[in-house]
Design an enzyme around this catalytic site. Structure first.
Site, PDB file in Angstrom:
ATOM      1  N   ASP A  13      29.294   6.960 -23.829  1.00  0.00           N
ATOM      2  CA  ASP A  13      30.615   7.006 -24.468  1.00  0.00           C
ATOM      3  C   ASP A  13      30.542   7.230 -25.973  1.00  0.00           C
ATOM      4  O   ASP A  13      31.378   6.738 -26.731  1.00  0.00           O
ATOM      5  CB  ASP A  13      31.408   5.706 -24.177  1.00  0.00           C
ATOM      6  CG  ASP A  13      31.544   5.463 -22.689  1.00  0.00           C
ATOM      7  OD1 ASP A  13      31.618   6.446 -21.927  1.00  0.00           O
ATOM      8  OD2 ASP A  13      31.568   4.282 -22.284  1.00  0.00           O
ATOM      9  N   ASN A  38      30.084   8.915 -12.591  1.00  0.00           N
ATOM     10  CA  ASN A  38      30.062   7.696 -13.408  1.00  0.00           C
ATOM     11  C   ASN A  38      30.411   8.060 -14.853  1.00  0.00           C
ATOM     12  O   ASN A  38      30.877   7.220 -15.610  1.00  0.00           O
ATOM     13  CB  ASN A  38      28.700   6.984 -13.329  1.00  0.00           C
ATOM     14  CG  ASN A  38      27.513   7.907 -13.524  1.00  0.00           C
ATOM     15  OD1 ASN A  38      27.646   9.130 -13.538  1.00  0.00           O
ATOM     16  ND2 ASN A  38      26.319   7.335 -13.647  1.00  0.00           N
ATOM     17  N   ALA A  39      30.168   9.308 -15.225  1.00  0.00           N
ATOM     18  CA  ALA A  39      30.492   9.780 -16.573  1.00  0.00           C
ATOM     19  C   ALA A  39      31.997   9.944 -16.725  1.00  0.00           C
ATOM     20  O   ALA A  39      32.702  10.229 -15.762  1.00  0.00           O
ATOM     21  CB  ALA A  39      29.800  11.123 -16.820  1.00  0.00           C
ATOM     22  N   GLY A  40      32.458   9.778 -17.952  1.00  0.00           N
ATOM     23  CA  GLY A  40      33.856  10.072 -18.284  1.00  0.00           C
ATOM     24  C   GLY A  40      33.843  10.685 -19.667  1.00  0.00           C
ATOM     25  O   GLY A  40      33.590   9.994 -20.646  1.00  0.00           O
ATOM     26  N   HIS A  41      34.032  11.995 -19.738  1.00  0.00           N
ATOM     27  CA  HIS A  41      33.929  12.710 -21.015  1.00  0.00           C
ATOM     28  C   HIS A  41      35.323  13.172 -21.439  1.00  0.00           C
ATOM     29  O   HIS A  41      35.977  13.931 -20.723  1.00  0.00           O
ATOM     30  CB  HIS A  41      32.967  13.894 -20.886  1.00  0.00           C
ATOM     31  CG  HIS A  41      31.555  13.465 -20.625  1.00  0.00           C
ATOM     32  ND1 HIS A  41      30.503  14.335 -20.486  1.00  0.00           N
ATOM     33  CD2 HIS A  41      31.019  12.222 -20.488  1.00  0.00           C
ATOM     34  CE1 HIS A  41      29.390  13.648 -20.269  1.00  0.00           C
ATOM     35  NE2 HIS A  41      29.677  12.362 -20.259  1.00  0.00           N
ATOM     36  N   GLN A 226      25.900   9.701 -19.861  1.00  0.00           N
ATOM     37  CA  GLN A 226      25.403   8.366 -20.210  1.00  0.00           C
ATOM     38  C   GLN A 226      24.690   8.414 -21.579  1.00  0.00           C
ATOM     39  O   GLN A 226      25.050   9.229 -22.400  1.00  0.00           O
ATOM     40  CB  GLN A 226      24.479   7.810 -19.118  1.00  0.00           C
ATOM     41  CG  GLN A 226      25.209   7.436 -17.818  1.00  0.00           C
ATOM     42  CD  GLN A 226      25.470   8.605 -16.881  1.00  0.00           C
ATOM     43  OE1 GLN A 226      24.565   9.356 -16.569  1.00  0.00           O
ATOM     44  NE2 GLN A 226      26.692   8.772 -16.431  1.00  0.00           N
ATOM     45  N   THR A 303      36.331   3.821 -15.629  1.00  0.00           N
ATOM     46  CA  THR A 303      36.805   2.635 -14.905  1.00  0.00           C
ATOM     47  C   THR A 303      37.929   1.903 -15.634  1.00  0.00           C
ATOM     48  O   THR A 303      38.489   0.952 -15.081  1.00  0.00           O
ATOM     49  CB  THR A 303      35.636   1.643 -14.698  1.00  0.00           C
ATOM     50  OG1 THR A 303      35.091   1.340 -15.989  1.00  0.00           O
ATOM     51  CG2 THR A 303      34.559   2.234 -13.811  1.00  0.00           C
ATOM     52  N   ARG A 306      37.313  -2.707 -20.488  1.00  0.00           N
ATOM     53  CA  ARG A 306      37.204  -2.906 -21.929  1.00  0.00           C
ATOM     54  C   ARG A 306      35.729  -2.748 -22.314  1.00  0.00           C
ATOM     55  O   ARG A 306      34.851  -3.328 -21.681  1.00  0.00           O
ATOM     56  CB  ARG A 306      37.656  -4.347 -22.209  1.00  0.00           C
ATOM     57  CG  ARG A 306      38.080  -4.664 -23.593  1.00  0.00           C
ATOM     58  CD  ARG A 306      38.452  -6.155 -23.631  1.00  0.00           C
ATOM     59  NE  ARG A 306      38.144  -6.695 -24.941  1.00  0.00           N
ATOM     60  CZ  ARG A 306      39.017  -6.767 -25.938  1.00  0.00           C
ATOM     61  NH1 ARG A 306      40.252  -6.380 -25.776  1.00  0.00           N
ATOM     62  NH2 ARG A 306      38.660  -7.255 -27.118  1.00  0.00           N
ATOM     63  N   ARG A 307      35.476  -1.931 -23.341  1.00  0.00           N
ATOM     64  CA  ARG A 307      34.078  -1.766 -23.764  1.00  0.00           C
ATOM     65  C   ARG A 307      33.699  -2.864 -24.754  1.00  0.00           C
ATOM     66  O   ARG A 307      34.497  -3.210 -25.630  1.00  0.00           O
ATOM     67  CB  ARG A 307      33.883  -0.400 -24.433  1.00  0.00           C
ATOM     68  CG  ARG A 307      34.033   0.767 -23.472  1.00  0.00           C
ATOM     69  CD  ARG A 307      33.962   2.099 -24.230  1.00  0.00           C
ATOM     70  NE  ARG A 307      34.158   3.233 -23.342  1.00  0.00           N
ATOM     71  CZ  ARG A 307      34.661   4.405 -23.738  1.00  0.00           C
ATOM     72  NH1 ARG A 307      35.005   4.603 -24.989  1.00  0.00           N
ATOM     73  NH2 ARG A 307      34.798   5.389 -22.864  1.00  0.00           N
ATOM     74  N   LYS A 333      33.331   8.927 -34.504  1.00  0.00           N
ATOM     75  CA  LYS A 333      34.216   7.764 -34.683  1.00  0.00           C
ATOM     76  C   LYS A 333      33.994   7.041 -36.015  1.00  0.00           C
ATOM     77  O   LYS A 333      34.205   5.833 -36.118  1.00  0.00           O
ATOM     78  CB  LYS A 333      34.094   6.798 -33.491  1.00  0.00           C
ATOM     79  CG  LYS A 333      34.403   7.497 -32.153  1.00  0.00           C
ATOM     80  CD  LYS A 333      34.584   6.579 -30.983  1.00  0.00           C
ATOM     81  CE  LYS A 333      36.024   6.215 -30.760  1.00  0.00           C
ATOM     82  NZ  LYS A 333      36.305   5.699 -29.394  1.00  0.00           N
ATOM     83  N   SER A 415      32.309  13.291 -36.919  1.00  0.00           N
ATOM     84  CA  SER A 415      33.597  13.328 -36.238  1.00  0.00           C
ATOM     85  C   SER A 415      34.479  12.209 -36.780  1.00  0.00           C
ATOM     86  O   SER A 415      34.047  11.059 -36.867  1.00  0.00           O
ATOM     87  CB  SER A 415      33.381  13.181 -34.732  1.00  0.00           C
ATOM     88  OG  SER A 415      34.606  13.052 -34.069  1.00  0.00           O
ATOM     89  N   GLY A 417      37.875  11.821 -35.702  1.00  0.00           N
ATOM     90  CA  GLY A 417      39.049  11.694 -34.828  1.00  0.00           C
ATOM     91  C   GLY A 417      38.769  12.401 -33.517  1.00  0.00           C
ATOM     92  O   GLY A 417      37.815  13.177 -33.419  1.00  0.00           O
TER      93      GLY A 417
END
Ligand code: GDP
Ligand code: IMO
Ligand code: MG
Length: 431
Positions: A13, A38-41, A226, A303, A306-307, A333, A415, A417
């Site tokens: 992430d 399992n990834a969320g990009h 990941q 998922t 909360r991270r 970030k 980055s 934003g």
């Protein structure tokens, strides 16, 4: 021709999706090579958010070829869902722009059932906090040579034979050991016959497609999923995922030789997050951690969990530079850190009074790490509209220089934003 591998340097992430989407401008082919859904990009394009789990993050660029390599584990229902999601948002994708390796392994319903039942059976503190997507059990079957490959979808009798053998074994395990419900092979067979029809046009030899692209002088971008600390060999085992997430995996997971990799870019969040169980040396269980979680909107893209949040870990970063052979970094970030009086970076670990400069191998030692911090001044300015290094406040520039010094590798992108344009380009990683 040039190739670039993009990998996460932390626990996932880091913002890989945004950076891959951005760098797609310089590539003709974009390849996923490990992991699965399992990834969320996350990509934000013209204010519109897209989250991809399986399809490469280059897919929003119309004239590019996206490939899913043999190292990826594929849940056909997710593949179809993502295609339908894109079509419903006015971005239909056909097989001329997306291909799936015939050597990739399929995530079967029993893999998901096993993933959930194994997690449920684990004691508190030992739960891995998996995404429940069947990733581990699918790689299990691949390694013990029981897996069902994408190519098997095209041979219904072979598929049925493998399915029946597997369901027999898995049902025994599910019902006798894990107190879970058995699965019906007939239902699975029928479901997968439909998938076979839908997937058939996309199935191809991805290794050959990449080789052809390289021979015709095209640039190829490899999109890792990941992060380095979730790697099955190099991460905080057993609190890891079930694939090699590091740059070297691009070769095995896409079917190209190491001599074909030109550059490796590591994506590093300006602080650290982790979702799921396992040790996290610089975790902040205080108001600063809450501040990062809220300001950074740190909820899992897969998922919704909360991270966990903490300071940047220079030890983790140096490990990532070495293990991946990073040529440079993209720091993401950075905008989230605005508003803090002081910012810490972990420089070394104290383990039972001894200083350590790399992640130890023993998980009990990892759990006992006391971070040794270097403290820097924070800043209050909003960075989200800044577009050059010189615009950044002096404290932010010092922070970046400290990261660069600790990592021993240059920062190429910053980055500020989630949008494409909220990026400061210092160097094109393809060059
Ligand atoms: P990935 O798995 O590495 O692709 O990262 P995720 O998409 O899971 O998580 C990164 C999150 O941060 C997403 O919601 C992005 O839209 C967002 N993001 C990416 N870069 C930046 C940035 O520089 N600043 C802020 N505020 N958000 C960002
Ligand atoms: P991206 O590509 C963050 C974590 C899970 C869990 C562990 C094992 O979006 O960065 P698994 O389902 O893979 O067996 O779960 O790995 N995990 C991730 N954490 N980002 C990811 O992917 C992740 N993929 C898996 O939370 O702790
Ligand atoms: Mg993610």
């Amino acid at each position: 021709m040039s190739t670039l591998v993009v990998v996460g340097t932390q626990w996932g992430d880091e913002g890989k999706g945004k950076i891959v989407d951005l760098l797609t401008e310089y590539a003709e082919v974009i390849v996923r090579f490990q992991g699965g859904n399992n990834a969320g990009h996350t990509l934000v394009v013209d204010g519109e958010q897209f989250i991809f789990h399986l399809i490469p993050s280059g897919i929003l660029n119309d004239d590019k070829l996206c490939l899913i390599g043999n190292g990826v584990v594929i849940d056909p229902s997710i593949f179809i869902q993502e295609l339908e999601g894109l079509a419903s948002r006015g971005r239909p994708v056909t097989a001329d722009r997306l291909r799936l390796s015939l050597n990739a392994h399929l995530i079967m319903p029993y893999h998901k059932a096993l993933d959930l039942a194994r997690e449920a059976a684990k004691a508190e503190g030992k739960k891995l906090g998996t995404t429940g997507r069947g990733i581990g059990p699918c790689y299990d079957d691949k390694i013990i040579r029981n897996g069902i490959k994408v190519a098997d979808l095209l041979d219904s009798s072979l598929f049925r034979e493998k399915l029946e053998d597997n369901v027999k074994e898995k049902n025994f395990y599910l019902t006798k050991l894990l107190n879970a419900d058995p699965l019906d092979p007939e239902n699975i067979y029928a479901e997968f016959q439909d998938y076979a029809e839908r997937l058939a046009p996309f199935i191809d030899n991805v290794s050959i497609l990449i080789d052809d692209a390289l021979h015709s002088g095209k640039n190829v971008l490899f999109e890792g999923a990941q992060g380095t600390q979730l790697d099955i060999d190099h991460g905080t085992y057993p609190f890891v995922t079930s694939s090699n997430t590091v740059a070297g995996a691009a070769c095995c997971g896409a079917g190209i030789g190491p001599s074909k990799i030109n550059r490796v870019l590591g994506i590093c969040k300006a602080y650290t997050t982790r979702v799921g169980g396992g040790p996290f040396p610089t975790e902040l269980e205080d108001e600063v951690g809450d501040y990062l979680q809220e300001k950074g909107a740190e909820f899992g893209a897969t998922t919704g969990r909360r991270r966990r949040c903490g300071w940047l870990d220079g030890v983790v970063l140096r490990d990532a530079v070495r293990i991946n052979g990073l040529d440079g970094l993209a720091i993401t970030k950075l905008d989230v850190l605005s508003g803090l009086d002081q910012i810490n970076i972990c420089a070394e670990y104290d383990i039972s009074g001894t200083r350590h400069t790399c992640m130890p191998g023993n998980i009990r030692e990892v759990e006992s790490i006391k971070p040794i911090y270097r403290t820097l001044s924070g800043w209050n300015e909003d960075l989200s509209r800044m577009r050059s290094f010189d615009d950044l406040p002096e404290e932010a520039r010092d922070y970046l220089k400290t990261i660069e010094d600790m990592a021993g590798t240059p920062i190429m992108l910053i980055s500020v934003g989630p949008n494409r344009e909220q990026t400061i380009f210092l160097k094109n990683p393809f060059e």
